[in-house]
Design a protein around this motif. Structure first.
Motif, PDB file in Angstrom:
ATOM      1  N   GLU A 266     -23.145  85.926  -1.166  1.00  0.00           N
ATOM      2  CA  GLU A 266     -23.657  85.972   0.161  1.00  0.00           C
ATOM      3  C   GLU A 266     -23.456  85.212   0.900  1.00  0.00           C
ATOM      4  O   GLU A 266     -23.751  84.563   1.907  1.00  0.00           O
ATOM      5  CB  GLU A 266     -24.596  87.073   0.446  1.00  0.00           C
ATOM      6  CG  GLU A 266     -24.356  88.819  -0.132  1.00  0.00           C
ATOM      7  CD  GLU A 266     -24.358  89.093  -1.812  1.00  0.00           C
ATOM      8  OE1 GLU A 266     -25.128  88.074  -1.979  1.00  0.00           O
ATOM      9  OE2 GLU A 266     -23.700  89.539  -2.400  1.00  0.00           O
ATOM     10  N   ALA A 267     -24.510  84.054   0.135  1.00  0.00           N
ATOM     11  CA  ALA A 267     -24.532  82.970   0.581  1.00  0.00           C
ATOM     12  C   ALA A 267     -24.090  81.709  -0.254  1.00  0.00           C
ATOM     13  O   ALA A 267     -24.872  81.319  -1.056  1.00  0.00           O
ATOM     14  CB  ALA A 267     -26.143  82.707   1.177  1.00  0.00           C
ATOM     15  N   ASN A 319     -31.477  76.595   8.272  1.00  0.00           N
ATOM     16  CA  ASN A 319     -30.797  76.329   9.228  1.00  0.00           C
ATOM     17  C   ASN A 319     -30.694  75.227   9.857  1.00  0.00           C
ATOM     18  O   ASN A 319     -31.012  75.748  11.281  1.00  0.00           O
ATOM     19  CB  ASN A 319     -30.859  77.462  10.489  1.00  0.00           C
ATOM     20  CG  ASN A 319     -30.957  78.718   9.479  1.00  0.00           C
ATOM     21  OD1 ASN A 319     -29.852  79.188   9.280  1.00  0.00           O
ATOM     22  ND2 ASN A 319     -32.262  79.640   9.521  1.00  0.00           N
ATOM     23  N   ALA A 320     -31.305  73.899   9.040  1.00  0.00           N
ATOM     24  CA  ALA A 320     -30.949  72.979   9.442  1.00  0.00           C
ATOM     25  C   ALA A 320     -30.016  72.051   9.046  1.00  0.00           C
ATOM     26  O   ALA A 320     -29.646  72.412   8.075  1.00  0.00           O
ATOM     27  CB  ALA A 320     -32.341  72.046   9.319  1.00  0.00           C
ATOM     28  N   THR A 321     -29.057  70.846  10.214  1.00  0.00           N
ATOM     29  CA  THR A 321     -28.789  70.159   9.433  1.00  0.00           C
ATOM     30  C   THR A 321     -29.278  67.865   9.937  1.00  0.00           C
ATOM     31  O   THR A 321     -29.640  68.293  11.078  1.00  0.00           O
ATOM     32  CB  THR A 321     -27.306  69.800  10.687  1.00  0.00           C
ATOM     33  OG1 THR A 321     -26.756  71.572  10.375  1.00  0.00           O
ATOM     34  CG2 THR A 321     -26.388  69.208  10.359  1.00  0.00           C
ATOM     35  N   ILE A 322     -29.068  67.811   8.562  1.00  0.00           N
ATOM     36  CA  ILE A 322     -28.661  65.906   8.836  1.00  0.00           C
ATOM     37  C   ILE A 322     -27.057  65.538   8.706  1.00  0.00           C
ATOM     38  O   ILE A 322     -27.093  65.990   7.611  1.00  0.00           O
ATOM     39  CB  ILE A 322     -30.214  66.151   8.206  1.00  0.00           C
ATOM     40  CG1 ILE A 322     -31.629  66.275   8.488  1.00  0.00           C
ATOM     41  CG2 ILE A 322     -30.029  64.463   8.203  1.00  0.00           C
ATOM     42  CD1 ILE A 322     -32.723  65.790   7.829  1.00  0.00           C
ATOM     43  N   SER A 323     -27.198  64.444   9.346  1.00  0.00           N
ATOM     44  CA  SER A 323     -25.982  63.995   8.574  1.00  0.00           C
ATOM     45  C   SER A 323     -25.798  61.687   9.300  1.00  0.00           C
ATOM     46  O   SER A 323     -27.002  62.449  10.115  1.00  0.00           O
ATOM     47  CB  SER A 323     -24.840  64.946   9.464  1.00  0.00           C
ATOM     48  OG  SER A 323     -24.808  64.411  11.258  1.00  0.00           O
ATOM     49  N   CYS A 324     -25.183  62.034   8.940  1.00  0.00           N
ATOM     50  CA  CYS A 324     -25.164  60.340   9.353  1.00  0.00           C
ATOM     51  C   CYS A 324     -26.361  59.249   9.455  1.00  0.00           C
ATOM     52  O   CYS A 324     -26.402  58.669  10.363  1.00  0.00           O
ATOM     53  CB  CYS A 324     -24.278  60.132  10.473  1.00  0.00           C
ATOM     54  SG  CYS A 324     -22.820  61.279  11.334  1.00  0.00           S
ATOM     55  N   ARG A 453     -27.855  81.708  15.187  1.00  0.00           N
ATOM     56  CA  ARG A 453     -27.823  80.615  13.963  1.00  0.00           C
ATOM     57  C   ARG A 453     -28.751  80.727  12.965  1.00  0.00           C
ATOM     58  O   ARG A 453     -28.382  80.531  11.604  1.00  0.00           O
ATOM     59  CB  ARG A 453     -27.345  79.358  14.363  1.00  0.00           C
ATOM     60  CG  ARG A 453     -25.976  78.556  15.475  1.00  0.00           C
ATOM     61  CD  ARG A 453     -26.555  77.767  15.766  1.00  0.00           C
ATOM     62  NE  ARG A 453     -25.406  77.586  17.143  1.00  0.00           N
ATOM     63  CZ  ARG A 453     -24.999  76.293  17.411  1.00  0.00           C
ATOM     64  NH1 ARG A 453     -25.794  75.021  17.049  1.00  0.00           N
ATOM     65  NH2 ARG A 453     -24.356  75.512  18.231  1.00  0.00           N
ATOM     66  N   ASP A 454     -29.466  81.901  12.901  1.00  0.00           N
ATOM     67  CA  ASP A 454     -30.421  82.408  11.584  1.00  0.00           C
ATOM     68  C   ASP A 454     -29.513  83.699  10.788  1.00  0.00           C
ATOM     69  O   ASP A 454     -29.255  84.080  10.624  1.00  0.00           O
ATOM     70  CB  ASP A 454     -31.829  82.659  12.604  1.00  0.00           C
ATOM     71  CG  ASP A 454     -32.946  82.804  11.280  1.00  0.00           C
ATOM     72  OD1 ASP A 454     -32.465  82.673   9.870  1.00  0.00           O
ATOM     73  OD2 ASP A 454     -33.816  83.085  11.272  1.00  0.00           O
ATOM     74  N   GLN A 455     -28.727  82.235   9.590  1.00  0.00           N
ATOM     75  CA  GLN A 455     -28.444  83.065   9.023  1.00  0.00           C
ATOM     76  C   GLN A 455     -28.602  83.091   7.511  1.00  0.00           C
ATOM     77  O   GLN A 455     -29.004  83.741   6.737  1.00  0.00           O
ATOM     78  CB  GLN A 455     -26.677  81.916   8.030  1.00  0.00           C
ATOM     79  CG  GLN A 455     -26.258  81.487   9.193  1.00  0.00           C
ATOM     80  CD  GLN A 455     -25.513  80.434   8.770  1.00  0.00           C
ATOM     81  OE1 GLN A 455     -24.366  81.076   7.863  1.00  0.00           O
ATOM     82  NE2 GLN A 455     -25.568  78.822   9.134  1.00  0.00           N
ATOM     83  N   ARG A 456     -30.829  83.182   7.575  1.00  0.00           N
ATOM     84  CA  ARG A 456     -31.325  83.467   6.151  1.00  0.00           C
ATOM     85  C   ARG A 456     -30.690  85.085   5.464  1.00  0.00           C
ATOM     86  O   ARG A 456     -31.121  86.288   6.986  1.00  0.00           O
ATOM     87  CB  ARG A 456     -32.746  83.121   6.662  1.00  0.00           C
ATOM     88  CG  ARG A 456     -32.966  81.901   6.965  1.00  0.00           C
ATOM     89  CD  ARG A 456     -34.904  81.789   7.204  1.00  0.00           C
ATOM     90  NE  ARG A 456     -34.691  83.011   8.337  1.00  0.00           N
ATOM     91  CZ  ARG A 456     -36.243  83.096   8.810  1.00  0.00           C
ATOM     92  NH1 ARG A 456     -36.561  83.261   7.802  1.00  0.00           N
ATOM     93  NH2 ARG A 456     -36.178  84.046   9.728  1.00  0.00           N
ATOM     94  N   ILE A 457     -30.864  85.371   4.982  1.00  0.00           N
ATOM     95  CA  ILE A 457     -30.802  86.368   3.890  1.00  0.00           C
ATOM     96  C   ILE A 457     -32.296  87.176   3.530  1.00  0.00           C
ATOM     97  O   ILE A 457     -32.789  87.997   3.678  1.00  0.00           O
ATOM     98  CB  ILE A 457     -30.129  86.275   2.495  1.00  0.00           C
ATOM     99  CG1 ILE A 457     -28.682  86.141   3.020  1.00  0.00           C
ATOM    100  CG2 ILE A 457     -30.024  87.559   1.707  1.00  0.00           C
ATOM    101  CD1 ILE A 457     -27.942  85.858   1.757  1.00  0.00           C
TER     102      ILE A 457
END
Length: 733
Positions: A266-267, A319-324, A453-457
């Protein structure tokens, strides 16, 4: 000199658990047998099968230690070397296809040491595969080294038999001096990390957290690494002491060491090209790709690292994103975005729904005497481009920092503020309520976006995304008194009475603000916002004061309407009989994105300290209980806030009707503000100048009248109007 030792070849694949740590009456496979739940019935090879294996250029130190299932096909094993006890499931004449790569089932060109292999796996060109339990239909191809040590901890901060405390893995979050360090463990929630990082004056509590973590695992040596069903691993260099769930995808990683990579059908979790991940835990649905470097880290579910990001000694929420960019020694709550080059976040506690812009430098300790500073930012923190701030610094909820260098420590208690620096006049500018006045579209859309955008199961912790909630409303009410005080100080600045105290200023300011007696040209300044001698100027105080009072009413009305709908109430008698009685407004705490009454949190900590709560599972049960109670707690808080600000003691027919009508008025201007703030992007000539025609602009940006979010909000407003009118009519208000 490198400590290279010479040992007999016959020892390869045996004595995995040192004799000193092998329980009496157990063999070295006792934990392996416990871990392997495949249900496959194994048998020894037949003479014919051995003959076929030898013909296919395979070798084994002892063919009797190769066990297979009844559906084993020796023709699908070629050019492999086996050492120790190896158990092999079905090998059938199929190929497995994944992302257009088609590989024949079987074992090819690999060295396999003491492993259990599930049904229909592909093991091809794995130069060294040691002490792993592999699931069904797993693909592992072109891997240089993949092994497990007898003391593997898989990213958990625990110790194995015979190990000294000094080698324990800690995560040094929130502060560079390790004063808030915590022990990572598989299943750690953002609330756990926050609770542990705080309360450093409570030794009993800190010790209990450590005991809880050690209780989750045993100290036994000899656990094998695992790879779950349908996982694909290709073109990786080093994988050591890594536990991998099902349906994961690992490709092109340089080094993966001492990790748990949770994954499920599922994830699915992914690790991509050039990644180097050491001493960490990835939860379900996580992704790390394109040159990421992470050391001593925790990624909560559905978080992402990408494009060269560096995450060190940090907890990254769901649901967090870190890049660059680079993030060090930080505790980040769910729904965080930091996806631009060269931003830097260090020694910070960022409480979610945050967005860090390019060039932001948040938390440099190079301008203090010791590396022990911290930054704490409430929900909705948005620093602008090329912002730099100094430790220690604290921001209320939904603070927007305009571009600039902030040379001194800041403590901004007013929520929804725009903070900027006026270098021409050497002053700090603070505009409370900015979001509602000028950027309602972004404020409302972000609240909706985070829910969407909360995709938590696993939703053990209830995450609050609404911008009006107990934490922000408490800040709003505290701000009302601050605005009254600073307005009163400005009005009484020339007073000859030298014995004035804060209560006098608050009284004078409140009277002037309520009666609209504040001169437009009155300069209102604040103190304690910045650790400097320069002026701190408050902007649009009259407007923000009225706005904040409206927000309290709006918050209360929304909770009452939800209460009516949830309980299907039909009359005022039903409503007034079931509403909470007047109470003192409670303090609330943001615990990893979940808002919890401070009194309840104090009880939790007391029960942990005294031993009444004995493990992390019970702490997580507390989160679930609080999530269930949250709607009622929120209603109670909303009414308490309403009573406090209005001076009323209860709801009755008259003031309930006023409350609902005021709610509709506020809801209307909010929705109008959502549309008008977005409309500015279509009328601003500087935004339009890059397009030849208006049609071209609409082709690029979309038509304003077709904006789905604005249309959704307008439809919601119409529904709300109908709901309020129905309540007024049904309740005979």
């Amino acid at each position: 000199m490198n400590p290279i030792s010479k040992q007999p070849i016959s020892d390869i694949g045996y004595n995995f658990i040192p004799a000193a740590y092998l329980p009496k009456g157990k063999d070295e496979y006792y934990l392996r047998n416990k871990q392997n739940r495949s249900g496959i019935n194994y048998r020894k090879l037949t003479a014919l099968e051995i003959e076929v294996l030898v013909r296919n250029r395979n070798a084994s130190d002892n063919w009797n230690n190769i066990l297979v299932s009844d559906a084993f096909n020796p023709e699908l094993v070629k050019n492999c070397k086996f050492f120790g006890l190896v158990r092999i499931g079905k090998l059938e004449p199929y190929y497995l296809e994944f992302h257009s790569i088609k590989l024949q089932v079987g074992l090819y060109n690999s060295t396999i040491i003491s492993c259990d292999l599930g049904d229909n796996v592909v093991i091809d060109s794995v130069h060294y595969l040691s002490h792993y339990i592999i699931g069904n239909e797993v693909v592992i191809t072109n891997v240089h080294e993949m092994g497990t040590t007898n003391y593997a901890k898989f990213g958990n901060g625990i110790l194995k038999q015979g190990e000294e405390e000094r080698i324990r893995i800690w995560m040094e979050v929130c502060n560079e001096n390790a004063g808030r360090k915590i022990i990572p463990f598989n299943g750690m929630l953002p609330g756990d990390a926050w609770l542990w990082s705080r309360n450093r004056d409570n030794d009993a509590l800190q010790q209990k957290f450590k005991e809880f973590t050690e209780l989750k695992f045993d100290k036994l040596r000899g656990y094998y690494g695992k790879v779950g069903d349908r996982t694909v691993i290709k073109s990786c260099s080093i994988i050591k002491d890594v536990w991998i769930g099902s349906d994961a995808y690992l490709k092109g990683a340089n080094k993966l060491k001492n990790l748990t990579i949770n994954s499920s059908a599922e994830a699915s979790s992914q690790v991509g090209e050039g990644c180097e991940l050491v001493n960490g835990i990835m939860s379900e649905g996580c992704r790390a790709f394109y040159g990421v470097k992470a050391v001593r880290f925790y990624m909560a579910s559905h978080s992402q690292l990408k494009y060269g990001a560096r995450l060190i000694n940090s907890y990254l929420g769901n649901n967090a994103t870190i890049s660059c960019c680079e993030v060090l020694n930080s505790l980040i709550f769910p729904a965080h975005e930091q996806h631009h080059n060269n931003s830097f976040l260090c020694a910070a506690t960022v409480m979610g729904q945050s967005n860090i812009a390019a060039g932001a430098t948040l938390g440099s300790n190079h301008n203090s005497r010791s590396a022990d500073g911290e930054l704490i930012a409430g929900r909705g923190f948005w620093p602008g481009l090329c912002v730099s701030v100094k430790h220690n610094t604290r921001f209320a909820s939904y603070t927007l920092l305009a571009k600039g260098d902030y040379p001194a420590e800041l403590d901004i208690p007013l929520p929804f503020s725009l903070v900027s620096t006026d270098t021409a006049h050497d002053q700090l500018l603070v505009m409370p309520g900015y979001w509602f006045m000028y950027n309602m579209y972004a404020l409302a859309r972000n609240a909706w976006k985070y829910i969407d955008r909360d995709q938590r199961i696993d939703k053990t912790q209830y995450l609050e995304y609404d911008f009006l909630a107990p934490d922000s409303i408490n800040e709003v009410i505290n701000s009302l008194e601050l605005l009254e005080k600073y307005t009163g100080k400005a009005l009484l600045k020339l007073s000859k009475d030298k014995k004035l105290i804060d209560a006098d200023y608050i009284k004078a300011g409140k009277k002037a603000l309520l009666n609209n007696e504040v001169p437009d040209d009155l300069e209102i300044t604040a103190d304690g916002f910045e650790n400097s001698k320069r002026k701190v100027l408050l902007l649009k105080v009259k407007k923000s004061y009225i706005l904040f009072k409206e927000l309290v009413d709006y918050y209360a009305a929304e909770q009452v309407l939800q209460f009516i709908a949830t309980n299907k109430l039909k009359s005022t008698d039903d409503l007034f009989g079931k509403l909470p009685k007047k109470q003192k407004r409670a303090a609330w705490v943001n615990v990893g994105g979940q808002l919890i009454p401070a009194a309840e949190l104090d009880k939790l900590k007391q029960r942990i300290s005294t031993g009444k709560i004995k493990n992390w599972d019970t702490v997580h049960a507390f989160y679930r209980t609080q999530a269930q109670q949250y709607p009622h707690q929120k209603l109670t808080h909303a009414l308490s806030a309403f009573y406090e600000v209005t001076g009323l003691s209860k709801l009755d027919k008259s003031n309930l009707k006023d409350l609902l009508q005021n709610y509709l008025y506020t809801k209307t201007w909010m929705v109008d503000g959502i549309a008008s703030s977005r409309a500015k992007d279509y009328t601003n000539p500087f935004r339009k100048m890059v397009y030849e025609t208006e049609a071209e602009m609409e082709g690029v940006t979309g038509k304003l009248k077709e904006n789905s979010f604005i249309l959704q909000q307008q439809e919601e407003l119409n529904t709300t109007k109908a709901t309020v009118q129905k309540v007024i009519k049904q309740f005979k208000l």
